[in-house]
Write a protein that holds these residues in place. Structure first.
Motif, PDB file in Angstrom:
ATOM      1  N   GLY A 403       0.801  -1.220   0.000  1.00 29.49           N
ATOM      2  CA  GLY A 403       0.000   0.000   0.000  1.00 29.49           C
ATOM      3  C   GLY A 403       0.841   1.281   0.000  1.00 29.49           C
ATOM      4  O   GLY A 403       0.313   2.370  -0.165  1.00 29.49           O
ATOM      5  N   PHE A 404       2.149   1.160   0.191  1.00 29.60           N
ATOM      6  CA  PHE A 404       3.042   2.321   0.114  1.00 29.60           C
ATOM      7  C   PHE A 404       3.593   2.423  -1.305  1.00 29.60           C
ATOM      8  O   PHE A 404       4.423   1.599  -1.698  1.00 29.60           O
ATOM      9  CB  PHE A 404       4.210   2.179   1.101  1.00 29.60           C
ATOM     10  CG  PHE A 404       3.823   2.368   2.539  1.00 29.60           C
ATOM     11  CD1 PHE A 404       4.046   3.584   3.183  1.00 29.60           C
ATOM     12  CD2 PHE A 404       3.233   1.339   3.261  1.00 29.60           C
ATOM     13  CE1 PHE A 404       3.696   3.767   4.512  1.00 29.60           C
ATOM     14  CE2 PHE A 404       2.878   1.516   4.593  1.00 29.60           C
ATOM     15  CZ  PHE A 404       3.105   2.735   5.217  1.00 29.60           C
ATOM     16  N   LEU A 405       3.126   3.396  -2.053  1.00 27.62           N
ATOM     17  CA  LEU A 405       3.555   3.516  -3.448  1.00 27.62           C
ATOM     18  C   LEU A 405       4.606   4.613  -3.589  1.00 27.62           C
ATOM     19  O   LEU A 405       4.286   5.787  -3.780  1.00 27.62           O
ATOM     20  CB  LEU A 405       2.362   3.834  -4.350  1.00 27.62           C
ATOM     21  CG  LEU A 405       1.278   2.769  -4.456  1.00 27.62           C
ATOM     22  CD1 LEU A 405       0.225   3.213  -5.464  1.00 27.62           C
ATOM     23  CD2 LEU A 405       1.868   1.437  -4.892  1.00 27.62           C
ATOM     24  N   THR A 406       5.861   4.216  -3.519  1.00 23.31           N
ATOM     25  CA  THR A 406       6.955   5.181  -3.646  1.00 23.31           C
ATOM     26  C   THR A 406       7.048   5.701  -5.071  1.00 23.31           C
ATOM     27  O   THR A 406       7.337   6.867  -5.302  1.00 23.31           O
ATOM     28  CB  THR A 406       8.280   4.502  -3.291  1.00 23.31           C
ATOM     29  OG1 THR A 406       8.126   3.910  -2.020  1.00 23.31           O
ATOM     30  CG2 THR A 406       9.411   5.488  -3.254  1.00 23.31           C
ATOM     31  N   PHE A 407       6.826   4.808  -6.039  1.00 19.92           N
ATOM     32  CA  PHE A 407       7.011   5.190  -7.442  1.00 19.92           C
ATOM     33  C   PHE A 407       5.674   5.254  -8.169  1.00 19.92           C
ATOM     34  O   PHE A 407       5.535   4.794  -9.290  1.00 19.92           O
ATOM     35  CB  PHE A 407       7.968   4.215  -8.127  1.00 19.92           C
ATOM     36  CG  PHE A 407       9.289   4.149  -7.442  1.00 19.92           C
ATOM     37  CD1 PHE A 407      10.171   5.221  -7.523  1.00 19.92           C
ATOM     38  CD2 PHE A 407       9.651   3.051  -6.685  1.00 19.92           C
ATOM     39  CE1 PHE A 407      11.392   5.185  -6.870  1.00 19.92           C
ATOM     40  CE2 PHE A 407      10.871   3.005  -6.026  1.00 19.92           C
ATOM     41  CZ  PHE A 407      11.740   4.073  -6.115  1.00 19.92           C
ATOM     42  N   ASP A 408       4.687   5.777  -7.493  1.00 22.75           N
ATOM     43  CA  ASP A 408       3.365   5.994  -8.083  1.00 22.75           C
ATOM     44  C   ASP A 408       2.679   4.678  -8.467  1.00 22.75           C
ATOM     45  O   ASP A 408       3.218   3.602  -8.252  1.00 22.75           O
ATOM     46  CB  ASP A 408       3.477   6.910  -9.312  1.00 22.75           C
ATOM     47  CG  ASP A 408       2.347   7.922  -9.306  1.00 22.75           C
ATOM     48  OD1 ASP A 408       1.186   7.512  -9.119  1.00 22.75           O
ATOM     49  OD2 ASP A 408       2.630   9.130  -9.475  1.00 22.75           O
ATOM     50  N   PHE A 409       1.487   4.812  -9.059  1.00 22.34           N
ATOM     51  CA  PHE A 409       0.723   3.628  -9.462  1.00 22.34           C
ATOM     52  C   PHE A 409       1.379   2.977 -10.677  1.00 22.34           C
ATOM     53  O   PHE A 409       1.890   3.682 -11.540  1.00 22.34           O
ATOM     54  CB  PHE A 409      -0.702   4.035  -9.839  1.00 22.34           C
ATOM     55  CG  PHE A 409      -1.552   4.401  -8.678  1.00 22.34           C
ATOM     56  CD1 PHE A 409      -2.320   3.452  -8.035  1.00 22.34           C
ATOM     57  CD2 PHE A 409      -1.596   5.715  -8.218  1.00 22.34           C
ATOM     58  CE1 PHE A 409      -3.122   3.786  -6.954  1.00 22.34           C
ATOM     59  CE2 PHE A 409      -2.380   6.064  -7.136  1.00 22.34           C
ATOM     60  CZ  PHE A 409      -3.145   5.094  -6.507  1.00 22.34           C
ATOM     61  N   PRO A 410       1.332   1.657 -10.750  1.00 21.46           N
ATOM     62  CA  PRO A 410       1.838   1.021 -11.960  1.00 21.46           C
ATOM     63  C   PRO A 410       0.849   1.215 -13.114  1.00 21.46           C
ATOM     64  O   PRO A 410      -0.368   1.240 -12.892  1.00 21.46           O
ATOM     65  CB  PRO A 410       1.961  -0.453 -11.572  1.00 21.46           C
ATOM     66  CG  PRO A 410       1.124  -0.638 -10.356  1.00 21.46           C
ATOM     67  CD  PRO A 410       0.883   0.689  -9.731  1.00 21.46           C
ATOM     68  N   ASP A 411       1.364   1.346 -14.331  1.00 24.03           N
ATOM     69  CA  ASP A 411       0.558   1.480 -15.562  1.00 24.03           C
ATOM     70  C   ASP A 411      -0.543   2.530 -15.414  1.00 24.03           C
ATOM     71  O   ASP A 411      -0.286   3.629 -14.989  1.00 24.03           O
ATOM     72  CB  ASP A 411      -0.031   0.119 -15.964  1.00 24.03           C
ATOM     73  CG  ASP A 411       1.060  -0.946 -16.051  1.00 24.03           C
ATOM     74  OD1 ASP A 411       2.169  -0.580 -16.492  1.00 24.03           O
ATOM     75  OD2 ASP A 411       0.818  -2.091 -15.645  1.00 24.03           O
ATOM     76  N   ASN A 412      -1.774   2.127 -15.775  1.00 27.83           N
ATOM     77  CA  ASN A 412      -2.875   3.098 -15.735  1.00 27.83           C
ATOM     78  C   ASN A 412      -3.786   2.888 -14.533  1.00 27.83           C
ATOM     79  O   ASN A 412      -4.917   3.347 -14.535  1.00 27.83           O
ATOM     80  CB  ASN A 412      -3.703   3.002 -17.020  1.00 27.83           C
ATOM     81  CG  ASN A 412      -2.915   3.561 -18.192  1.00 27.83           C
ATOM     82  OD1 ASN A 412      -2.074   4.442 -18.021  1.00 27.83           O
ATOM     83  ND2 ASN A 412      -3.170   3.026 -19.362  1.00 27.83           N
ATOM     84  N   GLU A 413      -3.288   2.215 -13.541  1.00 37.30           N
ATOM     85  CA  GLU A 413      -4.156   1.874 -12.410  1.00 37.30           C
ATOM     86  C   GLU A 413      -4.737   3.085 -11.706  1.00 37.30           C
ATOM     87  O   GLU A 413      -5.785   3.007 -11.081  1.00 37.30           O
ATOM     88  CB  GLU A 413      -3.385   1.021 -11.400  1.00 37.30           C
ATOM     89  CG  GLU A 413      -3.365  -0.444 -11.751  1.00 37.30           C
ATOM     90  CD  GLU A 413      -2.627  -1.249 -10.691  1.00 37.30           C
ATOM     91  OE1 GLU A 413      -2.832  -0.975  -9.493  1.00 37.30           O
ATOM     92  OE2 GLU A 413      -1.842  -2.135 -11.073  1.00 37.30           O
ATOM     93  N   GLU A 414      -4.023   4.206 -11.839  1.00 39.50           N
ATOM     94  CA  GLU A 414      -4.497   5.409 -11.161  1.00 39.50           C
ATOM     95  C   GLU A 414      -5.869   5.834 -11.675  1.00 39.50           C
ATOM     96  O   GLU A 414      -6.645   6.467 -10.959  1.00 39.50           O
ATOM     97  CB  GLU A 414      -3.478   6.539 -11.358  1.00 39.50           C
ATOM     98  CG  GLU A 414      -3.793   7.724 -10.494  1.00 39.50           C
ATOM     99  CD  GLU A 414      -2.832   8.895 -10.689  1.00 39.50           C
ATOM    100  OE1 GLU A 414      -1.871   8.747 -11.469  1.00 39.50           O
ATOM    101  OE2 GLU A 414      -3.060   9.932 -10.075  1.00 39.50           O
ATOM    102  N   GLN A 415      -6.166   5.471 -12.961  1.00 39.85           N
ATOM    103  CA  GLN A 415      -7.425   5.894 -13.568  1.00 39.85           C
ATOM    104  C   GLN A 415      -8.620   5.099 -13.044  1.00 39.85           C
ATOM    105  O   GLN A 415      -9.766   5.497 -13.219  1.00 39.85           O
ATOM    106  CB  GLN A 415      -7.359   5.734 -15.104  1.00 39.85           C
ATOM    107  CG  GLN A 415      -6.116   6.313 -15.758  1.00 39.85           C
ATOM    108  CD  GLN A 415      -5.895   7.771 -15.383  1.00 39.85           C
ATOM    109  OE1 GLN A 415      -6.852   8.503 -15.175  1.00 39.85           O
ATOM    110  NE2 GLN A 415      -4.636   8.178 -15.256  1.00 39.85           N
ATOM    111  N   GLU A 416      -8.352   3.957 -12.439  1.00 36.66           N
ATOM    112  CA  GLU A 416      -9.472   3.151 -11.967  1.00 36.66           C
ATOM    113  C   GLU A 416     -10.220   3.877 -10.856  1.00 36.66           C
ATOM    114  O   GLU A 416      -9.606   4.562 -10.042  1.00 36.66           O
ATOM    115  CB  GLU A 416      -8.958   1.788 -11.482  1.00 36.66           C
ATOM    116  CG  GLU A 416      -8.560   0.908 -12.652  1.00 36.66           C
ATOM    117  CD  GLU A 416      -7.800  -0.333 -12.224  1.00 36.66           C
ATOM    118  OE1 GLU A 416      -7.925  -0.736 -11.054  1.00 36.66           O
ATOM    119  OE2 GLU A 416      -7.089  -0.876 -13.087  1.00 36.66           O
ATOM    120  N   PRO A 417     -11.552   3.722 -10.827  1.00 31.53           N
ATOM    121  CA  PRO A 417     -12.360   4.571  -9.948  1.00 31.53           C
ATOM    122  C   PRO A 417     -11.967   4.514  -8.465  1.00 31.53           C
ATOM    123  O   PRO A 417     -11.983   5.538  -7.799  1.00 31.53           O
ATOM    124  CB  PRO A 417     -13.796   4.070 -10.173  1.00 31.53           C
ATOM    125  CG  PRO A 417     -13.700   2.847 -11.017  1.00 31.53           C
ATOM    126  CD  PRO A 417     -12.375   2.849 -11.685  1.00 31.53           C
TER     127      PRO A 417
END
Ligand SMILES: *[C@@H]1O[C@H](CO)[C@@H](O)[C@H](O)[C@H]1NC(C)=O
Ligand SMILES: *[C@@H]1O[C@H](CO)[C@@H](O)[C@H](O)[C@H]1NC(C)=O
Ligand SMILES: *[C@@H]1O[C@H](CO)[C@@H](O)[C@H](O)[C@H]1NC(C)=O
Length: 456
Positions: A403-417
Motif C-alpha cells: 500500500g506504500f507507493l513510492t514510485f506511483d501507481f503502476p501502468d494506468n491503475e491510477e485511472q481506476e475509480p
C-alpha cells in the motif's frame, strides 16, 4: 541371533560413550574460552577506540538478515578503509554484548556514555593521517556534513504547544492512535496548508468500518506535527521567521530546531524527533513519519492499524513494528552529480534494509527504542538509511506493505475509480493535487468502502 544383537549393542555403547565424552570436552573448552574473553574485555575497549585496527573479530549480534551496515566481505575482516565504517566499527565493538558485556550493561544504565564514546571514536579516526587525506578529497557537501557530524543536540526554537504531543489534543477521550510527523521546510507553506486541510486533519478520524463486537465505528485520534530546521536567509530571499511564528501560534503544529535545513541534515530531524516524541508523546500508539509531498489515505491507515492491533500477540509485536516500502541490500549511489552521492571513501558496503520513499509507519515503542539506540550510531547523511542502520542494530527489520507507493501507481491503475482507496500512501503529489485527491476520495467513500488494500 541373540548373541549377535548383544555384540552390536556393546559396539554402540562404545561409540556413543566416546562421542558424549568428546561433546562434554568441547562444551568445557567453550565455557573456559568465553569466561576468559569476558575478563579480558575492559582493557580492550579503549584500545579498540584509539586504534580501530587492533582486534579483528567483530560479532554484531545475531542478525536475521545479512543486509546490515558495514557488511564485511568475509566473516572476520571488516572493510575499515571508509570514513563512516571506521567510525562506527569502533562504536559497535565497544558496545558489543559478547566482546564487551560490561559496556553494554553500563550503556543501558547511563546514556551519557554514548556521547563520549562517539566523540572518542571521531577523534581517533580524524586524527589519522590517511583519513585526513581522504576527508580532503570528499565533496564539499560531505565535508560540511563530517565537520558537524558530532553535533546533534540542537535546541528547539519553536514549539507552539509545549506540553502536548502535536496539534489536536483538545477534548480527546482516549490516547492518540496516530501522530503524523511530517518533515517540512520553512518555505513550504503551501504544502503544510494543503496537508492540514486534507489527509493531515487532526481530531477523531473514523473509518467506514464497524467493530463487529461493539458495533461502534472504528476510528482513532490523530495528532499532527511538522518537523523543521532553519532556512538559510540568503537562500530564501528574506527572513520568514515572523510569518512562521504566526503560523506556529495559529496551528500549534510546528517543531523547529536550530540547524540549517539542508538535505544532509535531514537525519537530524529523525534523531531530534525521537527525542521530542519520547518526552511528549508517552501514550501515542503509532507514528507516521513522512514528507510534505505525499498523499496519505488516513482512514485506510487507521483501519490498517486497528487490524494490526487485533492480531494475536499484538502488544509484543509492537516492540518491533515498522512498515513501509522496504528496500533491501541497496548499493550506495556512486553518481557524483546525484543528490544521494555517497563516495566509496565515505561509506563502503551495502545499505542495511530500510524503509524509504516518502513515508513510514512505526509504533510508539519503536520510536522510543530508536531514540535510545540512535545515541550510539554516528549520523549518516541519508536519513532513511540512518534509520535502517539503527534498526539493524536493534535486530529489527521493517515490513514491506504494497500500500506504500513510492514510485506511483503502476501502468494506468491510477485511472481506476477506486484506485486511491487501495493505498496507504503515494509519492509524490503537489499541494493542488492533494486537495483534488482528498475531495475525490471523500466523494467516492460510499461506493469504494469495500475495496481492500493493495496486495503485491
Ligand atoms: C516552551 O518551553 C520553553 C522551555 O522549556 C519555554 O521557554 C517556552 O516559553 C515555552 N513555550 C510555551 C509556548 O509555553
Ligand atoms: C541558532 O544558532 C545560531 C548559530 O548557528 C545562533 O547565532 C543563534 O543565536 C541560535 N538561536 C537560538 C534561538 O538558539
Ligand atoms: C547542518 O546544520 C548545521 C547547523 O546549522 C550547519 O552548521 C551544518 O553546515 C549543516 N550541515 C550540512 C551538511 O548542511
Amino acid at each position: 541371533m541373540a548373541r549377535f544383537h548383544c555384540h552390536w549393542q556393546r559396539v554402540l555403547i562404545c561409540v556413543c560413550g566416546t562421542c558424549i565424552c568428546l561433546v562434554l570436552l568441547f562444551v568445557f573448552l567453550g565455557v573456559m574460552v568465553c569466561s576468559h574473553m569476558n575478563k579480558a574485555a575492559p582493557q580492550a575497549t579503549i584500545d579498540a577506540l584509539r586504534s580501530p585496527k587492533s582486534p579483528r573479530f567483530v560479532a554484531f549480534g545475531s542478525f536475521k538478515s545479512k543486509n546490515f551496515a558495514s557488511l564485511p566481505k568475509t566473516f572476520w575482516r571488516l572493510n575499515e578503509d571508509s570514513f563512516w565504517n571506521q567510525l562506527q566499527v569502533a562504536i559497535d565493538r565497544h558496545f558489543n554484548p559478547i566482546l564487551n558485556a560490561q559496556n553494554a550493561v553500563m550503556a543501558i544504565k547511563n546514556k551519557d556514555i554514548y556521547d563520549s564514546v562517539l566523540r572518542l571514536s571521531f577523534l581517533a579516526v580524524t586524527n589519522s593521517e590517511s583519513m585526513r587525506r581522504k576527508f580532503e578529497q570528499l565533496p564539499q557537501q560531505m565535508q560540511d556534513f563530517v565537520s558537524r557530524m558530532n553535533h546533534r543536540n540542537y535546541p528547539v526554537i519553536m514549539h507552539s504547544t509545549n506540553a502536548t504531543c502535536g496539534a489536536g489534543a483538545a477534548d480527546e477521550k482516549e490516547p492518540p492512535l496516530l501522530l503524523l510527523a511530517i518533515k517540512s521546510t520553512e518555505l513550504n507553506f503551501k504544502n503544510r496548508q494543503a496537508i492540514r486541510q486534507t489527509w493531515g486533519q487532526v481530531g477523531w478520524v473514523a473509518t467506514h468500518r464497524k467493530n463487529s463486537k461493539r458495533k461502534q465505528e472504528i476510528g482513532g485520534y490523530i495528532r499532527r506535527v511538522f518537523l523543521m530546521g532553519k532556512e538559510n536567509p540568503q537562500d530564501s530571499g528574506g527572513d520568514v521567521a515572523e510569518l512562521l511564528r504566526m503560523e506556529g501560534q495559529n496551528y500549534g503544529d510546528i517543531v523547529q530546531w536550530n540547524f540549517s535545513d539542508t538535505f544532509f541534515n535531514l537525519t537530524l530531524k529523525d534523531v531530534l524527533f525521537w527525542k521530542w516524541f519520547s518526552g511528549h508523546c508517552g501514550q501515542t500508539r503509532f507514528v507516521f513519519k513522512g514528507d510534505d509531498d505525499v498523499f496519505v489515505n488516513t482512514p485506510n491507515m487507521i483501519a490498517y492499524l486497528h487490524d494490526e492491533l487485533e492480531r494475536p500477540h499484538a502488544e509484543h509485536a509492537m516492540n518491533e513494528f515498522m512498515v513501509g516500502d522496504v528496500i533491501g541490500a541497496a548499493f550506495p549511489n556512486r553518481v557524483k552529480q546525484s543528490k544521494y552521492f555517497v563516495p566509496d571513501s565515505f561509506y563502503n558496503g551495502l545499505y542495511p534494509t530500510y524503509a524509504g520513499g516518502g513515508g513510514v509507519l512505526y509504533s510508539g515503542q519503536m520510536a522510543k527504542r530508536l531514540h535510545e539506540l540512535s545515541g550510539r550510531v554516528h549520523l549518516f547523511p541519508i536519513d532513511d538509511v540512518f534509520v535502517g542502520m539503527c534498526m539493524a542494530r536493534l535486530n529489527v527489520y521493517p515490513i514491506r506493505h504494497p500500500g506504500f507507493l513510492t514510485f506511483d501507481f503502476p501502468d494506468n491503475e491510477e485511472q481506476e475509480p477506486c484506485a486511491y482507496h487501495t493505498i496507504l500512501l503515494v509519492h509524490k503529489r503537489s499541494p493542488m493535487q492533494l486537495i483534488e485527491l482528498w475531495d475525490s476520495v471523500s466523494k467516492t467513500q460510499n461506493e469504494c468502502w469495500h475495496v481492500p488494500l493493495r496486495v503485491s
